[in-house]
Design a protein around this motif. Structure first.
Motif, short mmCIF file in Angstrom:
data_model
loop_
_atom_site.label_atom_id
_atom_site.label_comp_id
_atom_site.label_asym_id
_atom_site.label_seq_id
_atom_site.Cartn_x
_atom_site.Cartn_y
_atom_site.Cartn_z
N ARG A 156 0.50 -1.09 -0.06
CA ARG A 156 0.07 -0.06 0.18
C ARG A 156 1.01 1.10 -0.09
NH1 ARG A 156 -5.30 -1.11 0.65
NH2 ARG A 156 -5.99 -3.53 1.23
N VAL A 157 0.41 2.17 -0.77
CA VAL A 157 1.68 2.86 -0.93
C VAL A 157 0.48 4.52 -1.53
CG1 VAL A 157 3.56 1.77 -2.52
CG2 VAL A 157 1.22 2.85 -3.51
N THR A 158 1.58 5.64 -1.58
CA THR A 158 0.68 7.15 -1.82
C THR A 158 1.69 7.28 -2.76
OG1 THR A 158 -0.05 7.63 0.88
CG2 THR A 158 0.43 9.05 -0.66
N VAL A 159 0.92 8.28 -4.35
CA VAL A 159 2.18 8.86 -4.93
C VAL A 159 1.66 9.70 -4.11
CG1 VAL A 159 2.12 8.87 -7.49
CG2 VAL A 159 1.07 6.68 -6.56
N LEU A 176 7.09 7.30 -4.47
CA LEU A 176 6.53 6.59 -3.49
C LEU A 176 6.56 7.49 -2.31
CD1 LEU A 176 5.95 3.55 -5.78
CD2 LEU A 176 4.73 5.10 -5.39
N VAL A 177 5.28 6.25 -1.24
CA VAL A 177 5.30 6.67 -0.11
C VAL A 177 4.93 5.34 0.64
CG1 VAL A 177 4.99 7.51 2.30
CG2 VAL A 177 5.58 9.19 0.38
N LEU A 178 5.69 3.65 1.44
CA LEU A 178 4.86 3.15 1.37
C LEU A 178 4.55 3.40 3.32
CD1 LEU A 178 5.25 -0.10 1.18
CD2 LEU A 178 7.43 -0.40 2.69
N VAL A 179 2.99 3.54 2.89
CA VAL A 179 2.55 3.68 3.97
C VAL A 179 2.24 2.56 5.40
CG1 VAL A 179 0.94 5.22 2.71
CG2 VAL A 179 0.18 3.26 3.24
#
Length: 213
Positions: free
Chosen positions: A139-142, A205-208
């Motif tokens: 699950r990531v945040t673009v 990308l940030v791994l949440v």
């Protein structure tokens, strides 16, 4: 009967009883061993995969969705062996299932075709633009990163002016002789269109939390 005869009689009685005493001591152990052998011989349970939480159609499977259970399964029942967990992560659910349901081969689809309202967009990212831990199912945040190119920060419904989009990684690939990694991310359809319009090099990308494989 003389005293000598009584003594001889008692000794003979003890000799006759000794085998029964030995048998009485050995019998519980023999019974326990036989029971254990029968239990192991008739134990047809095997470890398979079940769902640790409810999932819906279109959901990309992550490791936290799965749990290992040991059940007795008839030969005609299709299940997924617990040893195949790594191959299930990153696949898309083709049906909705409740927590505790056994996973079946036809419940997951490796094609990663998005359901209605979802879309998959591919991002060409360089080293440093995404965590090394990012993989299928993460699950990531673009995140939009302002570059030299002029223009306003893309906006998304519900995240007005934030320049961020939430999604799930469906695949990660590094093309031969390329210095970029292609990461495919499943997003809401409108968000995917906005992300695709951002120039290359302006996204990260940030791994949440809860996004591990």
């Amino acid at each position: 009967m003389s005293g000598k005869q009584r003594t001889v009689s008692r000794l003979r009685g003890r000799r006759r009883n000794r085998p029964y005493l030995v048998l009485g001591l050995l019998l519980p152990g023999l019974c326990a061993g036989a029971f254990l052998w029968i239990s192991l011989a008739t134990d047809d349970q095997r470890p398979v995969l079940a769902l640790a939480r409810e999932v819906t159609v279109g959901h990309v499977v992550v490791a936290q969705d799965l749990r290992r259970v040991k059940v007795a399964v008839d030969a005609g029942v299709l299940v997924v062996d617990a040893g195949q967990a790594a191959g299930v992560v990153g696949k898309t659910m083709s049906v909705s299932l409740p927590a505790g349901a056994l996973l079946t081969p036809d419940a997951v689809d490796s094609s990663a075709v998005p359901v209605a309202g979802q879309a998959i967009v591919s991002l060409a990212l360089k080293s440093g633009q995404f965590p090394a831990e990012v993989g299928p199912g993460a699950r990531v945040t673009v995140v939009f990163v302002s570059g030299a190119t002029s223009g306003s920060v893309p906006r998304t419904p519900g995240e007005e002016g934030s320049g961020t989009w939430s999604g799930v990684v469906t695949s990660v690939a590094t093309p031969p002789n390329e210095q970029v990694t292609v990461v495919s991310v499943q997003l809401a359809e409108a968000a995917a269109g906005q992300v695709a319009a951002v120039p290359v090099g302006q996204l990260s990308l940030v791994l949440v939390a809860g996004g591990g494989r």
